[in-house]
Scaffold this active site. Structure first.
Site, short mmCIF file in Angstrom:
data_model
loop_
_atom_site.label_atom_id
_atom_site.label_comp_id
_atom_site.label_asym_id
_atom_site.label_seq_id
_atom_site.Cartn_x
_atom_site.Cartn_y
_atom_site.Cartn_z
N ARG A 90 0.58 -1.05 0.02
CA ARG A 90 -0.06 0.02 -0.08
C ARG A 90 0.74 1.36 -0.02
O ARG A 90 0.21 2.39 -0.05
CB ARG A 90 -0.94 0.01 1.26
CG ARG A 90 -2.12 -1.10 1.09
CD ARG A 90 -3.06 -0.68 2.09
NE ARG A 90 -3.90 0.45 1.69
CZ ARG A 90 -5.07 0.89 2.42
NH1 ARG A 90 -5.26 0.22 3.49
NH2 ARG A 90 -5.61 1.76 2.02
N ARG A 139 -1.16 -2.61 12.41
CA ARG A 139 -0.44 -1.80 11.35
C ARG A 139 0.31 -0.43 11.80
O ARG A 139 1.32 -0.32 11.83
CB ARG A 139 -1.78 -1.42 10.55
CG ARG A 139 -2.68 -2.40 9.97
CD ARG A 139 -1.67 -3.04 8.74
NE ARG A 139 -2.30 -4.03 8.02
CZ ARG A 139 -3.18 -3.87 7.04
NH1 ARG A 139 -3.32 -2.46 6.53
NH2 ARG A 139 -3.83 -4.82 6.40
N HIS A 168 -7.12 -3.02 11.89
CA HIS A 168 -7.44 -1.35 12.20
C HIS A 168 -8.50 -1.05 13.25
O HIS A 168 -9.54 -1.75 13.37
CB HIS A 168 -7.90 -0.77 10.92
CG HIS A 168 -6.86 -0.46 9.71
ND1 HIS A 168 -7.14 -0.60 8.31
CD2 HIS A 168 -5.45 -0.22 10.01
CE1 HIS A 168 -6.10 -0.37 7.83
NE2 HIS A 168 -5.07 0.07 8.80
N CYS A 264 -14.09 2.65 6.23
CA CYS A 264 -12.80 2.48 5.37
C CYS A 264 -12.84 3.28 4.15
O CYS A 264 -11.77 3.69 3.68
CB CYS A 264 -12.38 1.24 5.30
SG CYS A 264 -12.09 0.27 6.47
N ASN A 524 11.36 -29.50 61.42
CA ASN A 524 11.12 -30.59 62.78
C ASN A 524 11.30 -31.96 62.32
O ASN A 524 11.76 -32.87 62.94
CB ASN A 524 9.97 -29.96 63.25
CG ASN A 524 9.79 -30.57 64.70
OD1 ASN A 524 10.65 -30.36 65.74
ND2 ASN A 524 8.77 -31.09 65.16
N ASP A 603 4.87 -30.96 65.29
CA ASP A 603 4.62 -31.38 66.82
C ASP A 603 5.67 -31.03 67.58
O ASP A 603 6.85 -30.95 67.09
CB ASP A 603 4.27 -32.93 66.88
CG ASP A 603 3.45 -33.27 66.02
OD1 ASP A 603 2.24 -32.74 66.10
OD2 ASP A 603 3.37 -34.34 65.32
N1 LIG Z 1 5.52 -34.27 62.96
C1 LIG Z 1 5.84 -33.21 62.62
O1 LIG Z 1 6.43 -32.52 63.24
C2 LIG Z 1 5.87 -32.94 61.08
C3 LIG Z 1 5.38 -33.79 60.24
C4 LIG Z 1 5.54 -33.44 58.81
C5 LIG Z 1 5.81 -32.44 58.36
N2 LIG Z 1 6.23 -31.32 59.25
C6 LIG Z 1 6.89 -30.21 58.86
O2 LIG Z 1 5.97 -29.67 57.66
C7 LIG Z 1 6.91 -28.90 57.05
C8 LIG Z 1 6.83 -29.50 55.56
O3 LIG Z 1 7.24 -30.85 55.50
P1 LIG Z 1 7.58 -31.42 54.42
O4 LIG Z 1 8.92 -31.01 53.76
O5 LIG Z 1 7.83 -32.94 54.37
O6 LIG Z 1 6.63 -31.41 53.37
P2 LIG Z 1 6.27 -30.58 51.84
O7 LIG Z 1 4.99 -31.01 51.39
O8 LIG Z 1 7.02 -29.46 51.83
O9 LIG Z 1 7.38 -31.42 50.81
C9 LIG Z 1 7.33 -33.17 50.88
C10 LIG Z 1 7.65 -33.29 49.22
O10 LIG Z 1 8.21 -34.86 48.98
C11 LIG Z 1 7.90 -35.20 48.03
N3 LIG Z 1 7.69 -36.57 48.12
C12 LIG Z 1 6.77 -37.30 48.72
N4 LIG Z 1 6.89 -38.98 48.36
C13 LIG Z 1 8.28 -38.80 47.86
C14 LIG Z 1 9.03 -39.81 47.53
N5 LIG Z 1 8.79 -41.12 47.87
N6 LIG Z 1 10.27 -39.77 46.96
C15 LIG Z 1 10.63 -38.27 46.54
N7 LIG Z 1 9.67 -37.27 46.97
C16 LIG Z 1 8.63 -37.55 47.73
C17 LIG Z 1 6.45 -34.71 47.72
O11 LIG Z 1 6.34 -34.47 46.41
C18 LIG Z 1 6.83 -33.20 48.16
O12 LIG Z 1 7.22 -32.22 47.37
C19 LIG Z 1 8.29 -29.20 57.39
O13 LIG Z 1 8.70 -28.04 58.06
C20 LIG Z 1 8.21 -30.29 58.27
O14 LIG Z 1 9.26 -30.28 59.37
C21 LIG Z 1 6.31 -31.73 60.69
#
Ligand SMILES: NC(=O)c1ccc[n+]([C@@H]2O[C@H](COP(=O)([O-])OP(=O)(O)OC[C@H]3O[C@@H](n4cnc5c(N)ncnc54)[C@H](O)[C@@H]3O)[C@@H](O)[C@H]2O)c1
Length: 709
Positions: A90, A139, A168, A264, A524, A603
């Protein structure tokens, strides 16, 4: 100019669909009927002649689209901004229109050759003359809008077109008298729809359906309350009539084949403009420089996509292409956006991708003081994981303690030297200065190609070779762990309780005992279940050898927590002989520091668990300092936390059974990320096997992969 409403039209003597420059033309090349086109054009001409004055420009052979005079230019008062057509097909029309305007006493303004603008097709005056609606996206270029504002002394509101069919502005938007607007919202991006809604009250917005839009109902000519258009549904006609308009439908189907209709085919020659206090455009522009492996890393195409996503536009000012595979390329882009706010968003994302912002007057970063403890000035720059420099008083300083989601604080040390440090917002103190905006900042970005190639290995996937692929990646990790150990480097492990539940605890304990781990981060739970396993042989009440729940086992972890609380710490429990093995036992015995960050799920908690999260983050940061490799083992919470604290350049190995978690961590743009989708117990067992294999003299080793996990 005469006061009578006057239009310019061009007889369709040479009109045809000769080429394809919009979706309507596709399949219609040489398919328009000449006699019918003449008849339909005459129909429109007759209608308009009864309502207004119509002037004619002589058609020119070889310029079939000259019939669409709306694209000749934009007329306001005695000035015309001549079109600079986007498509070469054009561009031949330009001198003919220019000559006509000059012969008829208009002052002709011409845009720089690189800035496309298609006249009244993309620039529609509010019918009360208060502002100009200006389209861009297909355009006309956004960069033309500041010229329109300056030359025509009018406020320009930029609207971005996103549907190719409505290429346009006048194909999907029509300002009508009494402040009404007839439009098809689907043709605009969200920002533009919001802008229309902000300027036009709801009762004045006549929204049309897609069915009306594709019959070019918006491509209408409003002659003082009479709306002339190709075709409209009975609902639309009723709506327009209820707003006080008279509707005249005059078929223009032959012109629809080229993507045009009533509007147009006409150009209004006497537009009324309300006096403007200050002509404004919100369009903002800056020049940026991108340097690196722009083409093979996709950095340039990513930058272009990003500019488009925010409704911006760009022009290449300079492009120096690296000639060899190793050499880098540099491109200077002039980036424009519909508002300063959207430009800042674009620039900040581009800086995060490694762009350098070039202010014409000022290369320095802008600093603002902190006025309230723990609160950054508005508009502070948010840091990334990439090494960053900041330019102050003409000198570039590397930013220390690089991490993601921080701010850059600038101070002078006792010797008067400038120090730029990455800090968390909460740590800012009154008086120190913080970088705001994006000027003067440069990030050394990891090429995206490598990011895409950040490997993700799947063990659980259905591919037959996946098991072997995990073995290969574990082999590589084992080799690197060994290298780090030999040069007395630092490997940090981040682990969740799944490590213990899956039987990986003993392998992790082995890694610690054998000197492969220099710090352990977790919550924990990993400590609780590791200690529970040592004391009761269970993890979460499940017998680790038999794999079945133990009667009353669900209370085990609480009993362990209570016992450790009694000792005062894990260390004291180890020293007292209460804990005799496991991950934390090895940490204590081999002086491997650990940090346990508390969470709401916990816990107890154990006395070692830090429930003050700010303190816990500081503990993590301290232990991560100087890490060469971080092994993230099945803890989404703690791994993502660690990922944000870690600068680019640290090798991250993320092991999780959930591919989404692996992708999230491996997708930090770091070349060093490796994601392994597998069971963490299995991974650790393979890793220890591989490390032990490396202990065997080379000639005596079994072939890799001959041992199954
Ligand atoms: N009794 C307690 O005090 C207690 C219990 C559980 C968690 N928590 C707390 O909760 C928070 C998060 O915990 P987190 O890190 O367990 O959970 P999260 O959910 O952050 O991570 C767990 C991960 O593990 C993966 N997963 C699961 N099974 C699997 C396997 N067989 N192989 C590979 N990967 C696998 C999952 O896909 C997930 O991404 C932490 O601070 C933890 O300390 C406390």
């Amino acid at each position: 100019m005469a006061d009578q409403t006057t239009y310019l039209m061009c007889p369709p003597d040479f009109y045809d669909v000769d080429y394809v420059i919009n979706p309507w033309m596709e399949g219609n090349v040489h398919r328009s009927c000449k006699s019918l086109a003449q008849e339909q054009w005459q129909g429109l001409y007759q209608v308009l002649s009864q309502l207004a004055a119509v002037k004619l420009i002589s058609p020119v052979p070889g310029s079939p689209d000259m019939v669409f005079t709306a694209n000749a230019g934009l007329v306001l008062g005695n000035t015309v901004v001549l079109s600079r057509f986007y498509h070469p097909e054009r561009q031949g029309e330009e001198p003919h229109f220019q000559a006509w305007f000059e012969q008829h006493g208009f002052g002709v303004k011409k845009l720089p050759p690189e800035i496309a603008f298609e006249g009244a097709g993309d620039a529609l005056l509010d019918r009360a003359g208060r502002w100009l609606w200006a389209g861009y996206g297909f355009r006309s270029m956004l960069e033309s809008h500041p010229y329109l504002a300056k030359w025509l002394e009018i406020e320009v509101l930029s609207l971005r077109l996103v549907d190719e069919r409505f290429y346009h502005l006048d194909t999907c938007f029509c300002p009508l008298s009494q402040g009404y607007v007839l439009y098809y919202p689907g043709a605009f991006d969200t920002y533009s729809n919001r802008l229309i809604e902000m300027r036009v009250p709801p009762e004045k917005r006549i929204v049309i359906t897609e069915a009306d839009a594709i019959h070019f109902a918006c491509n209408a000519v409003d002659v003082n309350g009479t709306v002339v258009l190709n075709r409209a549904s009975s609902e639309l006609v009723a709506r327009l009539e209820s707003c006080g308009f008279q509707v005249i439908q005059t078929p223009l189907t032959e012109f629809l084949k080229a993507g045009g209709a009533a509007k147009c085919l006409t150009l209004r020659l006497n537009e009324t403009v309300a006096p403007q206090e200050t002509p404004v455009t919100r369009v903002a522009s800056r020049t940026i420089t991108l340097t690196g492996h722009l083409v093979d890393s996709n950095l340039l195409s990513d930058a272009v996509d990003l500019i488009g996503e925010y409704g911006g536009s760009f022009q290449i000012v300079r492009f120096a292409l690296g000639e060899t595979r190793q050499s880098t390329s540099t491109v200077e882009l002039s980036v424009s956006a519909p508002t300063e706010e959207s430009l800042l968003k674009i620039l900040s994302d581009l800086v995060d991708r490694g762009a350098q912002i070039k202010e014409t007057t000022d290369l320095n970063a802008h600093l603002e003081p902190v006025r309230q403890p723990g609160v950054a000035p508005d508009d502070f720059y948010v840091t990334t994981i990439y090494p960053t420099t900041v330019c102050i008083e003409g000198v570039c300083y590397p930013v220390q303690n690089q991490r993601m989601d921080g701010v850059i604080a600038v101070r002078r040390d006792p010797q008067g030297q400038i120090v730029a440090t990455c800090k968390l917002i909460r740590d800012l103190v009154v008086g120190e200065e913080v970088v705001v905006g994006v000027a003067g900042i440069r990030t050394l970005h990891q090429p995206n190609k490598e990011k895409r190639e950040a490997q993700e290995f799947s063990f659980m996937g259905s591919g037959v070779s996946s098991e072997r692929r995990v073995e290969l990646v574990v082999e590589q990790i084992a080799w690197e762990l060994r290298q780090i150990k030999e040069r007395q480097g630092k490997t940090v492990v981040v682990a969740g309780p799944v490590v213990i539940h899956t039987g990986g605890g003993s392998h992790l304990a082995t890694l610690i005992r054998e000197g492969y781990v220099q710090a352990l981060l977790g919550g924990n739970a990993i400590a609780v279940h590791d200690l529970e396993q040592n004391v009761f042989g269970t993890s979460l009440g499940v017998d680790m050898r038999r794999g079945n729940p133990v009667k009353g086992g669900h209370k085990h972890h609480l009993k362990v927590i209570n016992a450790i609380r009694g000792y005062g710490s894990i260390q004291k429990a180890v020293e007292a002989g209460f804990i005799t093995g496991g991950v934390f036992y090895e940490c204590i015995r081999h002086q491997v520091p650990f940090a346990l960050a508390g969470s709401i799920r916990d816990d107890g908690p154990l006395p070692d668990t830090e429930m003050n999260l700010i303190k816990a983050q500081e503990d993590y940061t301290r232990l991560l300092k100087g890490a060469d490799m971080i092994l993230m083992l099945s803890s989404m919470l703690h791994s993502i936390g660690v990922g944000n604290m870690t600068p680019a350049g640290v090798k991250l190995i993320c092991v999780d059974i959930n591919p989404a978690v692996v992708t999230k961590l491996a997708d930090r743009g770091s070349l060093e990320s490796v994601g392994v989708v597998t069971d963490v117990g299995l991974f650790l067992s393979l890793l220890v096997q591989q490390l032990h294999r490396l202990d065997i003299p080379y000639h005596a080793r079994p072939m890799a992969g001959t041992t199954s996990p």
